[in-house]
Design a protein around this motif. Structure first.
Motif, PDB file in Angstrom:
ATOM      1  N   ALA A 121      -0.994  -1.638   0.614  1.00 15.15           N
ATOM      2  CA  ALA A 121      -1.501  -1.045  -0.626  1.00 15.15           C
ATOM      3  C   ALA A 121      -1.186   0.450  -0.686  1.00 15.15           C
ATOM      4  N   VAL A 122      -1.345   1.158   0.433  1.00 11.40           N
ATOM      5  CA  VAL A 122      -1.085   2.598   0.460  1.00 11.40           C
ATOM      6  C   VAL A 122       0.404   2.888   0.308  1.00 11.40           C
ATOM      7  N   ARG A 123       1.240   2.079   0.937  1.00  6.62           N
ATOM      8  CA  ARG A 123       2.693   2.293   0.788  1.00  6.62           C
ATOM      9  C   ARG A 123       3.122   2.076  -0.661  1.00  6.62           C
ATOM     10  N   GLU A 124       2.483   1.139  -1.333  1.00  6.27           N
ATOM     11  CA  GLU A 124       2.784   0.877  -2.739  1.00  6.27           C
ATOM     12  C   GLU A 124       2.219   1.973  -3.643  1.00  6.27           C
ATOM     13  N   GLN A 125       1.018   2.448  -3.303  1.00  2.00           N
ATOM     14  CA  GLN A 125       0.344   3.478  -4.104  1.00  2.00           C
ATOM     15  C   GLN A 125      -0.306   4.491  -3.153  1.00  2.00           C
ATOM     16  N   PRO A 126       0.413   5.566  -2.779  1.00  2.00           N
ATOM     17  CA  PRO A 126      -0.096   6.532  -1.793  1.00  2.00           C
ATOM     18  C   PRO A 126      -1.457   7.150  -2.115  1.00  2.00           C
ATOM     19  N   LEU A 127      -1.859   7.174  -3.395  1.00  2.00           N
ATOM     20  CA  LEU A 127      -3.173   7.714  -3.733  1.00  2.00           C
ATOM     21  C   LEU A 127      -4.308   6.889  -3.123  1.00  2.00           C
TER      22      LEU A 127
END
Length: 159
Positions: A121-127
């Motif tokens: 999830a973080v790699r897809e959306q760093p926020l």
């Protein structure tokens, strides 16, 4: 650098990081050793995305079982959100947010977040790195800390 100056510097670096201790105390002995402190600062100041993801996941995994449960998510989001005094059930909005968060991040749909779920999830959306609350220093605090710590020792003034 004296104790007072170091304390003031580290407070400015970690002022919004509520669960800092848990992330630094790697052996869970209730103390942050010098090596744990240095490793923690290394992640804070120069850490890669991978290191920061591991650190944040450990901070968010409140019971240390390797997963971020629905209950842990609720607890962290409840502490992070502002509440309106007029709300009948202020926890209802938090519960909805937990469901949305799990829907977005729980890739294997087992009702909890593993590191694999969180990382994807973080790699897809760093926020989403700090999705459950701040646990890393903001860039301004980080720059101020580095400016003070890496000054010429002859130029360091007392705080």
């Amino acid at each position: 650098m004296n104790r007072k100056k170091l304390q003031k510097l580290t407070e400015s670096l970690t002022k919004d990081c509520k669960h800092l201790f848990r992330g630094f105390d790697k052996d869970n002995d209730g103390f942050v050793s010098v090596s744990e402190w240095v490793c923690g600062l290394s992640v804070f100041l120069r850490g890669t995305l991978e290191e920061k993801m591991k650190y944040c996941f450990e901070v968010f995994d409140l019971n240390g079982d390797g997963f971020i449960s629905k209950e842990e998510t609720f607890h962290m989001l409840k502490d992070s959100l502002l509440r309106q005094p007029s709300e009948e059930d202020p926890d209802e909005g938090v519960k909805d947010l937990v469901e949305i968060t799990l829907k977005k991040m729980d890739r294997d749909h087992d009702g909890k977040l593993s590191f694999t779920d969180y990382e994807a999830a973080v790699r897809e959306q760093p926020l989403l790195l700090e999705a459950f609350g701040p646990c890393l220093p903001d860039p301004k605090s980080q720059k101020e800390f580095e400016a003070q710590v890496f000054k010429d020792p002859n130029e360091v003034s007392e705080v």
